[in-house]
Design an enzyme around this catalytic site. Sequence first.
Site, PDB file in Angstrom:
ATOM      1  CG  ASP A 123      -0.884   2.724   1.836  1.00  0.00           C
ATOM      2  OD1 ASP A 123      -0.309   1.536   1.935  1.00  0.00           O
ATOM      3  OD2 ASP A 123      -0.325   3.490   1.287  1.00  0.00           O
ATOM      4  CG  ASP A 137       5.689   1.852   2.864  1.00  0.00           C
ATOM      5  OD1 ASP A 137       6.147   2.180   3.986  1.00  0.00           O
ATOM      6  OD2 ASP A 137       5.611   0.883   2.396  1.00  0.00           O
ATOM      7  CG  ASP A 141       9.667  -2.170   1.261  1.00  0.00           C
ATOM      8  OD1 ASP A 141       9.534  -2.750   2.268  1.00  0.00           O
ATOM      9  OD2 ASP A 141       8.450  -2.590   0.028  1.00  0.00           O
ATOM     10  CG  ASP A 170       2.712  -4.322  -2.099  1.00  0.00           C
ATOM     11  OD1 ASP A 170       2.815  -5.406  -1.745  1.00  0.00           O
ATOM     12  OD2 ASP A 170       3.039  -3.918  -3.241  1.00  0.00           O
ATOM     13  CG  ASP A 219       0.794   6.714  -0.895  1.00  0.00           C
ATOM     14  OD1 ASP A 219       1.658   6.773  -1.385  1.00  0.00           O
ATOM     15  OD2 ASP A 219       0.702   5.848   0.056  1.00  0.00           O
TER      16      ASP A 219
END
Length: 270
Positions: free
Chosen positions: A9, A11, A20, A95, A178
């Site tokens: 992942d 972030d 973001d 994402d 996470d």
Amino acid sequence: MAGIVLVFDFDKTIINCDCDNWVVDELGFTDLFEQLLPTLSWNTLMDRMMMELHSHGKTIEDIVKTFHNIPIHPRVIPAIKAAHALGCDLRIVSDANTFFIETILRHLGIREYFSEINTNPAYVGEDGRLRILPYHDFKNCSHGCNLCPPNMCKGLIIERIQNSISPEENKRFIYLGDGGGDYCPSLRLKEKDFMMPRKNFPIWDLICKDPLLVKAEIHEWSDGEDLEQILLHLINKISMEESSQIISNDCKLQTLSLSAHVPQVLQVQQ
């Protein structure tokens, strides 16, 4: 070590924040973001925020400058470089969006270590505004997963990667994440794989509700130092198991080869 697919992942896993939120906060638009948050899905909201930034005179260069101070644990980059040097196939499933991730990885000097980045597409329009689109076009077709947000099912991405690898390659996955969005892909991992959830984060809480639902071996981590130590331990563990398997197979072949000659020797002796 070509037998390992290492999926990160982004972030709060590679970087130690949400990129973001980082952009919105650094450019002073936190209040507007929180005002709009209850009314829009996250991916749609980020596209809207890019419009707001642009309309208030914030440029692409302003966005890029915010990444110069992006927080990252000092042991994460060495861990990534070491895993790559050991032959692991490194990929990202996030994402966030392509513009943020590509820009940050280049700034950190580690873009070249990743063979694939799966995330929401983004581009800079002719007017200079950054557009952020959904990974899955959920307005026209749902991905059908009730565990994931409408714009992205990470589980489907992991399945695609798994299906792209032939059974003969016998690759093993290590997944690090996470967030709640990392739970779905954790359920798609096999018994031979490894799941590394960040402890006391949403993915950890979800797994702890029923750890038996995750077939992969679970190894939690707390910070970048943990991440490096556990990750390299798992890579070494897999390497040793692969070496043992090769030695075992060689021994079996030698035994079979010797056995094939035994009847002929006995026949000569008779």
